[in-house]
Scaffold this active site. Structure first.
Site, PDB file in Angstrom:
ATOM      1  CB  SER A 127      89.516  85.048  40.258  1.00 33.01           C
ATOM      2  OG  SER A 127      89.170  86.430  40.355  1.00 33.01           O
ATOM      3  CG  ASN A 183      81.069  86.056  49.857  1.00 28.56           C
ATOM      4  OD1 ASN A 183      79.941  86.454  50.135  1.00 28.56           O
ATOM      5  ND2 ASN A 183      82.145  86.834  49.899  1.00 28.56           N
ATOM      6  CD1 TRP A 184      76.124  82.514  47.015  1.00 29.95           C
ATOM      7  CD2 TRP A 184      73.945  83.010  47.128  1.00 29.95           C
ATOM      8  NE1 TRP A 184      75.429  81.349  46.821  1.00 29.95           N
ATOM      9  CE2 TRP A 184      74.084  81.617  46.886  1.00 29.95           C
ATOM     10  CE3 TRP A 184      72.657  83.532  47.243  1.00 29.95           C
ATOM     11  CZ2 TRP A 184      72.996  80.751  46.749  1.00 29.95           C
ATOM     12  CZ3 TRP A 184      71.570  82.682  47.113  1.00 29.95           C
ATOM     13  CH2 TRP A 184      71.744  81.305  46.853  1.00 29.95           C
ATOM     14  CD  GLU A 224      83.997  92.142  48.488  1.00 30.37           C
ATOM     15  OE1 GLU A 224      82.884  91.783  48.909  1.00 30.37           O
ATOM     16  OE2 GLU A 224      84.542  91.624  47.481  1.00 30.37           O
ATOM     17  N   GLY A 245      82.206  85.138  42.626  1.00 31.74           N
ATOM     18  CA  GLY A 245      81.479  85.184  41.353  1.00 31.74           C
ATOM     19  C   GLY A 245      80.984  83.831  40.859  1.00 31.74           C
ATOM     20  N   GLY A 261      87.401  88.964  42.627  1.00 36.45           N
ATOM     21  CA  GLY A 261      86.517  89.571  41.644  1.00 36.45           C
ATOM     22  C   GLY A 261      87.239  90.221  40.475  1.00 36.45           C
TER      23      GLY A 261
END
Ligand code: PEP
Length: 254
Positions: free
Chosen positions: A212, A9-10, A97, A234, A173
């Site tokens: 993460s 997931n960019w 998000e 990330g 994140g």
């Protein structure tokens, strides 16, 4: 373990130049990956690039969001049919998000899942609790309500057409990863929740972990019985890290 899926997931990152370099590097590195299925989910703006670079290859293309509507006066939105036209295989739905910053409710997420499936793509349904909810001992209640809402809106059969990503909000994140035992406990809980309605679907559905995940912890996480891959934020922006996680998926599957 089911065939692992490692999806990147960019989020809102990259330029035309960096996206091309990252996709090219992942595509090249993917030649060494055996069992794991690999997908990248760039921003909408790079889907055209993704289609040109990835179509027919080892790395699948995904999107990070979709409009609930098929078309019309919805400024700024992108429909499922448009994503399908660009060769998307996966669409992330209900990322925390989106839930937090854009007010996506379970009902909206359910509608997104339905439009994705009706356009012959596979949704990646994200669920997860916040730190506050976990500390209040409400983790199971929150996850159950997110899963039950989809069952209520779309039926249990819809879980035969999607992937799930358990993403504890407190681990996204932040550098804080759920321990393999913590993650396995929730994955097992999700599978049992689905099994309460249909044991065959529950046994087959892939449940990815996200939060993460890095080369250093991916192997241990994916060695858990109910962790079938990862949704990577990330670390998906660094080709070597993403590919190292894909290799860990391969190793866990063999
Ligand atoms: C994500 O955005 O879905 C995610 C898991 O991010 P990160 O890997 O950076 O925690």
């Amino acid at each position: 373990m089911r065939q692992p899926l490692i999806a990147g997931n960019w989020k809102l990152n990259g330029t035309k130049v960096s996206a091309k370099a990252l996709m090219t590097a992942v595509l090249e590195g993917a030649k060494e990956i055996g069992k794991a299925e690999i997908a990248v989910c760039p921003p909408f703006a790079f889907l055209d690039l993704g289609e040109r670079l990835l179509s027919g290859g080892r790395v699948r293309l995904g999107a990070q969001n979709v409009c609930t509507e098929a078309g019309g006066a919805y400024t700024g939105e992108v429909s499922a049919a448009m994503l399908a036209e660009f060769g998307c295989r996966y669409v992330i739905c209900g990322h925390s998000e989106r839930r937090e910053y854009y007010g996506e409710t379970d009902a909206i997420v359910a509608r997104k899942l339905a439009v994705v499936v009706s356009n012959r793509m596979t949704p990646i349904l994200c669920v997860g609790e916040t730190l506050e909810q976990r500390e209040q001992g409400r983790m199971q209640e929150v996850i159950a309500s997110q899963i039950d809402a989809i069952i209520e809106h779309n039926g249990i059969a819809s879980f035969g057409q999607l992937e799930i990503a358990y993403e504890p909000v407190w681990a996204i994140g932040t550098g804080k990863t759920a321990s393999p035992e913590q993650a396995q406990e929730v994955h097992d809980f999700i599978r049992h929740r689905i099994a309460g309605h249909d044991a065959t679907i529950a046994a087959k559905v892939r449940i990815l972990y996200g939060g993460s995940m890095k080369p250093g912890n991916a192997g241990e996480l994916m060695s858990q019985a109910d962790i079938d891959g990862g949704l990577i934020g990330g670390a998906a922006l660094v080709a070597e890290d993403f590919l190292a996680i894909c290799r860990a998926g391969d190793a866990a599957a063999s």
